[in-house]
Structure formats: C-alpha cells, structure tokens
Design a protein around this motif. Structure first.
Motif, PDB file in Angstrom:
ATOM      1  N   MET A  43       0.840  -1.182   0.000  1.00 53.71           N
ATOM      2  CA  MET A  43       0.000   0.000   0.000  1.00 53.71           C
ATOM      3  C   MET A  43       0.881   1.239   0.000  1.00 53.71           C
ATOM      4  SD  MET A  43      -3.024  -0.487   2.653  1.00 53.71           S
ATOM      5  CE  MET A  43      -3.329  -2.075   3.296  1.00 53.71           C
ATOM      6  N   SER A  44       0.376   2.305  -0.557  1.00 57.01           N
ATOM      7  CA  SER A  44       1.124   3.552  -0.522  1.00 57.01           C
ATOM      8  C   SER A  44       0.156   4.701  -0.287  1.00 57.01           C
ATOM      9  CB  SER A  44       1.908   3.756  -1.817  1.00 57.01           C
ATOM     10  OG  SER A  44       1.040   3.810  -2.908  1.00 57.01           O
ATOM     11  N   ASP A  45       0.650   5.758   0.326  1.00 58.54           N
ATOM     12  CA  ASP A  45      -0.206   6.910   0.590  1.00 58.54           C
ATOM     13  C   ASP A  45      -0.055   7.917  -0.552  1.00 58.54           C
ATOM     14  OD1 ASP A  45       2.255   8.021   1.033  1.00 58.54           O
ATOM     15  OD2 ASP A  45       1.963   8.347   3.183  1.00 58.54           O
ATOM     16  N   ALA A  46      -0.590   9.139  -0.376  1.00 62.38           N
ATOM     17  CA  ALA A  46      -0.579  10.148  -1.427  1.00 62.38           C
ATOM     18  C   ALA A  46       0.838  10.571  -1.796  1.00 62.38           C
ATOM     19  CB  ALA A  46      -1.390  11.360  -0.987  1.00 62.38           C
ATOM     20  N   SER A  47       1.782  10.499  -0.880  1.00 62.92           N
ATOM     21  CA  SER A  47       3.150  10.912  -1.172  1.00 62.92           C
ATOM     22  C   SER A  47       3.952   9.804  -1.857  1.00 62.92           C
ATOM     23  CB  SER A  47       3.858  11.355   0.112  1.00 62.92           C
ATOM     24  OG  SER A  47       3.993  10.247   0.982  1.00 62.92           O
ATOM     25  N   GLY A  48       3.363   8.632  -2.016  1.00 59.27           N
ATOM     26  CA  GLY A  48       4.040   7.529  -2.676  1.00 59.27           C
ATOM     27  C   GLY A  48       4.832   6.646  -1.740  1.00 59.27           C
ATOM     28  N   GLU A  49       4.856   6.959  -0.452  1.00 58.22           N
ATOM     29  CA  GLU A  49       5.588   6.137   0.504  1.00 58.22           C
ATOM     30  C   GLU A  49       4.779   4.879   0.813  1.00 58.22           C
ATOM     31  OE1 GLU A  49       6.766   8.221   3.982  1.00 58.22           O
ATOM     32  OE2 GLU A  49       7.371   9.998   2.869  1.00 58.22           O
ATOM     33  N   ARG A  50       5.494   3.769   0.997  1.00 55.64           N
ATOM     34  CA  ARG A  50       4.826   2.499   1.326  1.00 55.64           C
ATOM     35  C   ARG A  50       4.441   2.474   2.791  1.00 55.64           C
ATOM     36  NH1 ARG A  50       4.495  -1.995  -1.928  1.00 55.64           N
ATOM     37  NH2 ARG A  50       4.331  -3.631  -0.408  1.00 55.64           N
ATOM     38  N   GLN A  51       3.209   2.085   3.029  1.00 55.20           N
ATOM     39  CA  GLN A  51       2.733   1.930   4.407  1.00 55.20           C
ATOM     40  C   GLN A  51       2.597   0.446   4.693  1.00 55.20           C
ATOM     41  OE1 GLN A  51      -1.000   3.898   4.565  1.00 55.20           O
ATOM     42  NE2 GLN A  51      -0.119   5.927   4.806  1.00 55.20           N
ATOM     43  N   SER A  52       2.843   0.085   5.932  1.00 54.07           N
ATOM     44  CA  SER A  52       2.645  -1.312   6.300  1.00 54.07           C
ATOM     45  C   SER A  52       1.148  -1.543   6.515  1.00 54.07           C
ATOM     46  CB  SER A  52       3.440  -1.656   7.558  1.00 54.07           C
ATOM     47  OG  SER A  52       2.987  -0.871   8.638  1.00 54.07           O
ATOM     48  N   PRO A  53       0.658  -2.722   6.138  1.00 53.05           N
ATOM     49  CA  PRO A  53      -0.760  -3.007   6.333  1.00 53.05           C
ATOM     50  C   PRO A  53      -1.108  -3.083   7.818  1.00 53.05           C
ATOM     51  CG  PRO A  53       0.383  -4.977   5.619  1.00 53.05           C
ATOM     52  CD  PRO A  53       1.378  -3.847   5.560  1.00 53.05           C
ATOM     53  N   ALA A  54      -2.374  -2.953   8.115  1.00 55.03           N
ATOM     54  CA  ALA A  54      -2.825  -3.058   9.505  1.00 55.03           C
ATOM     55  C   ALA A  54      -2.509  -4.453  10.029  1.00 55.03           C
ATOM     56  CB  ALA A  54      -4.324  -2.795   9.583  1.00 55.03           C
ATOM     57  N   PRO A  55      -2.158  -4.578  11.299  1.00 54.32           N
ATOM     58  CA  PRO A  55      -1.812  -5.904  11.832  1.00 54.32           C
ATOM     59  C   PRO A  55      -3.021  -6.836  11.804  1.00 54.32           C
ATOM     60  CG  PRO A  55      -1.916  -4.284  13.596  1.00 54.32           C
ATOM     61  CD  PRO A  55      -2.058  -3.536  12.306  1.00 54.32           C
TER      62      PRO A  55
END
Length: 83
Positions: A1-13
C-alpha cells in the motif's frame, strides 16, 4: 500500500495482543494454531461446496411416486382411472 506521497505503508496488523507479555515462541505458537484452524475451516467449506447435492427420493427410479404404471393393452386408460 502507498499513501498520497508515494511512501509504502505497512498493512494493519492481522493480530494484536492486548494483554500479557508473550515470548516470541508463544506468539508464534498462537499464530500457528490460528492459521491451522483457519485453513481447516476453509478446507471444510471447499469440500462442502464440491460435494454434490443430495438426490431427492422423488427423483430416485427405485421409488416412483404412486407405484409402477400398469402394462399391457389399454394401460394408458388404467393409468388414469385406477378403478
């Protein structure tokens, strides 16, 4: 997943321990048990979906509704008027 800035976010646990202080081995054992249980439930659902539907007794050739039809000359008349 990535946010608006293009950085990858870890999925919810998937699992969150709210009490206690388990060791890594205890947490791994809990995850293994839950995974095995989830796979067993999914396998049972898949097997149930793959099983053919039970055949109705009304459709079974060995149990015709109303008995066997009459045979011989004029049988079609006797099939409608049993008397």
């Amino acid at each position: 997943m990535s946010d608006a800035s293009g950085e990858r976010q870890s999925p919810a646990p998937f699992l969150r321990l709210v009490r206690g202080n388990p060791t890594p081995e205890e947490a791994a054992a809990l995850v293994a048990v839950l995974t095995a249980r989830a796979r067993a439930v999914q396998a049972a659902r898949d097997a149930e979906a793959a099983a053919p539907a039970p055949r109705s007794a009304w459709r079974a050739p060995s149990h015709p509704a109303g008995g066997h039809p009459p045979r011989g000359a004029g049988a079609w008349r006797r099939s409608f008027h049993p008397g």
